[in-house]
Design an enzyme around this catalytic site. Structure first.
Site, mmCIF file in Angstrom:
data_model
loop_
_atom_site.group_PDB
_atom_site.id
_atom_site.type_symbol
_atom_site.label_atom_id
_atom_site.label_comp_id
_atom_site.label_asym_id
_atom_site.label_seq_id
_atom_site.Cartn_x
_atom_site.Cartn_y
_atom_site.Cartn_z
ATOM 1 N N SER A 215 0.978 -1.180 -0.095
ATOM 2 C CA SER A 215 -0.016 0.142 0.123
ATOM 3 C C SER A 215 0.865 1.290 0.008
ATOM 4 C CB SER A 215 -0.852 0.122 1.169
ATOM 5 O OG SER A 215 -1.638 1.310 1.610
ATOM 6 N N TYR B 236 -1.767 -0.993 10.547
ATOM 7 C CA TYR B 236 -1.714 -1.192 8.962
ATOM 8 C C TYR B 236 -0.423 -0.644 8.177
ATOM 9 C CZ TYR B 236 -4.127 -1.049 4.178
ATOM 10 O OH TYR B 236 -4.346 -1.436 3.030
#
Length: 242
Positions: A137, A150
């Site tokens: 990401s 995350y």
């Protein structure tokens, strides 16, 4: 053993994972999907002869091992792995529990390790080369508040990627993709949200599916390994002040 190539995809029942699965199927591959969402898996309308659907948690080593056993039984080979399964777990840092932190790391990072650890054994039984594509990401590179678990997991994926590239080369190439804002199925956003991207729009599932297939295809990317590719419409290169 089937003649067609076989890809294993984690989190392939919805959104980006589903789009990746469809792309490989359209290119003639067989696709094996592991996903914890049994209902979403059941709804997938893919050709059954070239599709294996498996309900399982990628953080569970026994489930992952069983998944690859099923792949061997049905297809007899494995040519690529796409690690895509992930959970968000966004929470105010001072409210983030250790259990919540561990769950995100277990799924988003340890799950990738397990998929590689058990899948590569089958992949190396084939002649020729294989490929792993890890979905990271842009949050591996930049953050907002409340996404410590995350972001840490997605940054860890980049380290895992270049480590595996060195450990598994030259038989297996390993690369990563860092998506930015990719619209999920049915998601709609404002024109202003689109236009904040230097390319003039947010990302589409196909944008990620295309580069994942490119990185899995030896004929197109055979000289690429250990790398990560940012696919974000230019947002990580845009300077923003308030």
């Amino acid at each position: 053993m089937v003649d067609t190539k076989v890809v294993a995809i984690s989190g392939g029942a919805k959104n980006i994972g589903k789009g990746i699965a469809r792309r490989f199927l359209n290119e003639g591959w067989a696709v094996a999907i592991i996903d914890l969402d049994a209902e979403a898996l059941e709804k997938l309308e893919f050709e059954s002869e070239r599709t294996l659907k498996f309900v399982g948690d990628v953080s569970d080593e026994y489930a992952v091992a069983d998944f690859f056993l099923k792949i061997k039984e049905k297809f007899g080979r494995l040519d690529a792995i796409v690690n895509n399964a992930a959970i968000g777990g966004f929470r105010d840092f001072l409210s983030l529990s250790v259990a919540e932190w561990k769950r995100v790391i277990d799924v988003n990072l340890t799950g990738y390790f397990l998929m590689a650890r058990f899948g590569v054994v089958l992949m190396l039984e084939n002649p020729g080369t294989g490929a792993i594509v890890n979905i990271s990401s842009t949050r591996a590179l930049m953050s907002e508040s409340g996404n410590e678990a995350y972001s840490a997991s997605k940054a860890g994926i980049l380290g895992l990627t270049h480590a595996l590239a060195n450990s598994l080369g030259p038989r297996v190439r390993v690369n990563a993709v860092c998506p930015g804002w990719i619209l999920h199925e049915g998601e709609e956003i404002s024109e202003a949200e689109h236009k904040q991207h230097p390319v003039g729009r947010a990302g589409r599932i196909e944008d990620i599916a295309n580069i994942v297939y490119f990185l899995a295809d030896e004929t197109q990317s055979g000289f690429i390994t250990g790398q990560y590719f940012v696919v974000d419409g230019g947002m990580t290169k845009k300077m923003i002040y308030i």
